[in-house]
Design a protein around this motif. Structure first.
Motif, mmCIF file in Angstrom:
data_model
loop_
_atom_site.group_PDB
_atom_site.id
_atom_site.type_symbol
_atom_site.label_atom_id
_atom_site.label_comp_id
_atom_site.label_asym_id
_atom_site.label_seq_id
_atom_site.Cartn_x
_atom_site.Cartn_y
_atom_site.Cartn_z
ATOM 1 N N VAL A 1 22.686 99.405 -94.575
ATOM 2 C CA VAL A 1 23.139 99.060 -93.272
ATOM 3 C C VAL A 1 22.392 99.293 -92.021
ATOM 4 C CG1 VAL A 1 25.568 99.119 -94.146
ATOM 5 C CG2 VAL A 1 24.481 101.124 -93.005
ATOM 6 N N LEU A 2 21.340 100.264 -92.206
ATOM 7 C CA LEU A 2 20.458 100.583 -91.103
ATOM 8 C C LEU A 2 18.998 100.770 -91.729
ATOM 9 C CD1 LEU A 2 20.208 101.161 -87.993
ATOM 10 C CD2 LEU A 2 20.430 103.465 -88.627
ATOM 11 N N PRO A 3 18.370 99.485 -91.765
ATOM 12 C CA PRO A 3 17.092 99.820 -92.399
ATOM 13 C C PRO A 3 16.268 100.543 -91.628
ATOM 14 C CG PRO A 3 17.864 97.400 -92.143
ATOM 15 C CD PRO A 3 18.728 98.241 -91.539
ATOM 16 N N SER A 4 15.353 101.554 -92.508
ATOM 17 C CA SER A 4 14.471 102.613 -91.591
ATOM 18 C C SER A 4 12.946 102.466 -92.433
ATOM 19 C CB SER A 4 15.129 103.789 -91.819
ATOM 20 O OG SER A 4 15.438 104.238 -92.809
ATOM 21 N N GLU A 5 12.329 103.507 -92.114
ATOM 22 C CA GLU A 5 10.853 103.477 -92.511
ATOM 23 C C GLU A 5 11.008 103.810 -94.152
ATOM 24 O OE1 GLU A 5 8.600 106.080 -90.427
ATOM 25 O OE2 GLU A 5 8.574 105.019 -88.638
ATOM 26 N N SER A 6 11.877 104.701 -94.339
ATOM 27 C CA SER A 6 12.275 105.226 -95.722
ATOM 28 C C SER A 6 13.404 104.465 -96.177
ATOM 29 C CB SER A 6 12.382 106.724 -95.829
ATOM 30 O OG SER A 6 12.792 107.048 -97.209
ATOM 31 N N ASP A 7 13.437 103.716 -97.469
ATOM 32 C CA ASP A 7 14.621 103.241 -97.936
ATOM 33 C C ASP A 7 15.623 104.248 -99.133
ATOM 34 O OD1 ASP A 7 12.910 103.237 -99.915
ATOM 35 O OD2 ASP A 7 13.275 100.992 -100.525
ATOM 36 N N GLN A 8 14.924 105.295 -99.061
ATOM 37 C CA GLN A 8 15.599 106.496 -99.882
ATOM 38 C C GLN A 8 16.610 107.711 -99.168
ATOM 39 O OE1 GLN A 8 15.602 105.854 -103.300
ATOM 40 N NE2 GLN A 8 14.871 103.763 -102.792
#
Length: 719
Positions: free
Chosen positions: A500-507
């Motif tokens: 719901v909130l993409p960021s630099e890390s997807d983990q």
């Protein structure tokens, strides 16, 4: 001569590492023999079992079933030398606290819908003959009614796996996939889906499923498409620059793909997190049970405001780095959070508002609407009706948990919350506890004069004596209850294609709080789990939504789902270009259900004998503190003079046969010296060479064990 155990223990099996929910339990260890494990050493994947005939010592406890509270009580009783028989009518551990593979969850859905109540009249003829004069029988429920209004919807495409076209106009890629037989037949959209036999499929990584042999395929393609090209032109097409990144072909996730990769999922029926200074983490550290599990820190604390998801500033660094707050709001928030850390030292600040809602206290502090929402819903995580002092304590607890294991106050167990009850089951088994699955109790045998349970009669008509009976609320029939009014929890479990909130890390694991969309609606708590939490397959996210019920779970949570996610009207349908829905994660599969919350009930709400201890199921809070405190209370009621869950010894500290501490033994490539080895060495003239002894091999052995230690965040045994 040891006493012979009841026949029911033929279905017992060692609990070294308990099987995952939804998988069948192992066969009896020795058919025809009633051998039970008394000791099991579990050290990072190495398990040792020793079986013995059951001998009753001190007291005999009967536990049914093994949800978190009962698992903790069983481990505590077993640890102090009591005999424990712990059983469950299900074929998996942890009851409503269980974690399922996707295929196991589909089977659980079918089993739940097909369960039927067995009439008492059919059972009476079996156990009535076992009731003596002066005794009475109290029948137990044969159906679990703690789950209701279960609905399943599938929005993923029912077709075979599809490959979306890459962005470049020409990129030959081998998109052939490895197919496996499953029983996951396609179901109609919006219908319940099942997959009983799909658990037999082997999980493969995306790299294994879609291997790309670029040189061969490019050579073959260019030879066919450009036969008249010169050799230099061919080489220029064949040889690509090493700096060019490989083009990834985006795979469309279908329902068949979810079933095929079902073993990669660990789906919890209950959604909870662990406060780093909460009762559960403290107990895991104190009892040394933390060695049986691994944990991951929560990476994001988010909230949903003004139609978008925002990060909540909850630490000093977050506050000053926040772009959602003005400079004045940052100062106001820091001042208030500093006050909450030791608010007891300043009673004059809140004395006049102790009987008023926490929201009103925040208004009196002149906090902006923005800050009030952050504090109420995302930091204190309380309702609009929560009183001021309770809200201040919740805020203080949140702040004190920051920084212990990471930048947020929460931990999550890898492989799902169902690991925690299994960890305590493991501890109970190590100290002699007996476990039976697919086995239940028909009735309690009560001594009328003493009003105490003296025995139980199981589903095979066997009468087994016991001194205490600990049972989960779902086993109690309505006629044994003083009140049948329960609170309900609304739950939703979603599988989505992105965060719901993409960021630099997807983990990263995210905790999202959604304030009430309407004045009468409850606030919703959402936990989004990534594939590194070992709860879902790569390329997907597992989302849990929880709120207090005002009706059916689908009615409570579907509006929130539609606000945050794209829900297609036709399975597999893509949102139109440029539409707002295209920016939202797509829902592939969703399950709604209501779960009974009996945490408000106590012993006075049941008409049961005095030595029957009823444990409630999961409550609606974010943490598990209530269940741990209830377990400690029941334990001290049974054994008031014993310590609750004393530390279990470390495997390297255990003394075997009166010897000093030593390693567990040589590995596959190691060997210890015997007298024959020494005499042979002397005969060969090697008497002057110092042969390796057990003591000298011990450090290497311990080092090899240490290397197997979990790499993720694990609560230490000491601070």
């Amino acid at each position: 001569m040891p006493a012979r155990p009841p026949d029911c223990v033929k279905d017992c099996f060692p609990v070294g590492r308990a099987p995952s929910a939804g998988e069948l339990a192992p066969d009896p260890a020795v058919p025809g023999e009633s051998m039970l494990r008394s000791y099991s050493t579990c050290l990072y994947g190495s398990y040792y079992y020793v079986f013995f005939f059951f001998v009753a010592v001190h007291k005999f406890f009967w536990f049914a079933p093994d949800v978190l509270t009962e698992s903790v009580i069983a481990a505590a009783c077993s640890r102090v030398g009591q005999s424990v028989l712990h059983l469950d009518r299900r074929n998996y551990y942890a009851g409503n606290w269980a974690s399922f593979t996707f295929n196991g969850l589909l089977s659980w859905i079918e089993e739940y819908k097909n369960q039927q109540e067995v009439q008492i009249t059919e059972l009476e003829q079996v156990w009535r003959s076992l009731i003596d004069e002066g005794e009475d029988a109290v029948p137990l429920s044969t159906v679990d009614s703690s789950i209701s209004n279960l609905e399943v919807f599938c929005y993923a495409s029912e077709e075979e796996e599809e490959t979306k076209a890459p962005l470049t106009s020409f990129q030959p890629v081998n998109a052939e996939t490895v197919s496996e037989e499953t029983n996951g037949d396609s179901t109609e959209a919006q219908d319940t889906v099942t997959g009983d036999d799909a658990t037999a499929s082997d999980a493969k990584t995306p790299n294994e499923e879609h291997e790309v042999s670029e040189p061969k395929e490019e050579q073959h393609t260019s030879d066919i498409s450009e036969p008249s090209q010169s050799q230099e032109e061919k080489e220029s097409q064949l040889i690509s620059s090493p700096a060019d990144p490989p083009v990834e072909v985006e795979k469309k996730i279908t329902y068949q793909k979810l079933v095929k990769e079902g073993r990669r999922f660990n789906i919890d029926l209950v959604s909870k997190l662990m406060y780093s200074r909460g009762a559960l983490v403290d107990l895991l550290i104190k009892s040394n049970v933390s060695r049986y599990a691994e944990f991951k820190n929560i990476g994001h604390i988010l909230t949903y405001r003004n139609g978008k998801v925002e990060q909540v500033p909850c630490s000093r660094a977050d506050v000053f780095a926040s772009k959602q707050l003005t400079v004045i709001e940052k100062r106001m928030l820091m001042k208030f959070l500093t006050f909450c850390l030791d608010f007891e030292q300043h009673p004059e600040e809140y004395q006049d508002c102790t009987e008023k809602p926490f929201r009103e206290f925040l208004k009196n502090k002149k906090l902006t609407e923005n800050l009030q929402d952050f504090i109420l819903h995302s930091i204190a995580m309380v309702t609009q009706q929560t009183l001021t002092e309770e809200g201040l304590k919740a805020t203080q607890h949140f702040l004190r948990c920051l920084g212990r294991y990471g930048n947020t106050p929460f931990l999550f167990p890898l492989y799902g919350l169902g690991e925690i009850p299994q960890c305590f089951c493991r501890m109970c088994a190590v100290f002699g506890g007996i476990y039976c699955l697919r086995h239940s109790v028909q009735c309690l045998v009560v001594d009328k004069a003493a009003n105490k349970v003296k025995a139980v009669i199981d589903t095979r008509g066997q009468r087994i004596s016991c001194s205490h009976f600990v049972v989960e609320d779902s086993y109690i029939r309505d006629e044994q209850r003083q009140s049948t009014a329960y609170r309900q929890i609304s739950r939703a479990v979603l599988i989505t294609d992105r965060s719901v909130l993409p960021s630099e890390s997807d983990q990263l694991i995210s905790l999202v709080t959604i304030p009430p969309l309407e004045s009468s609606a409850p606030a919703v708590r959402m936990v989004e789990l990534c594939s590194s939490s070992m709860t879902c397959m790569p390329g997907t996210y597992l989302v849990h939504l929880t709120c207090s019920s005002s009706g059916r779970a689908q009615e409570d949570l579907a509006p929130v789902v539609s606000q945050l996610f794209h829900v297609s009207t036709i399975p597999g349908e893509e949102p139109s270009e440029g539409a707002e829905e295209r920016s939202k994660p797509a829902v592939l599969w969703v399950m709604y259900f209501n779960m009974r919350d009996t945490s408000a009930l106590d012993s006075s709400n049941y008409s049961l004998p005095s030595n029957v201890h009823v444990c409630t199921g999961p409550d609606g809070s974010l943490c598990s503190d209530y269940s741990i405190k209830l377990a400690e209370s029941v334990f001290h009621h049974i054994l008031p003079d014993e310590e609750f869950c004393p530390p279990a010894p470390n495997p390297e500290d255990i003394i075997y046969d009166g010897d000093g501490p030593q390693a567990e033994g040589p590995g596959f490539d190691e060997s210890t010296n015997t007298e024959e080895d020494k005499s042979q060495a002397e005969e060969e003239g090697a008497a002057h060479e110092k042969s390796p002894s057990t003591e000298s091999s011990e450090p290497a052995e311990m080092d090899s064990v240490t290397q197997q230690a979990p790499s993720d965040t694990t609560p230490p045994s000491e601070e």
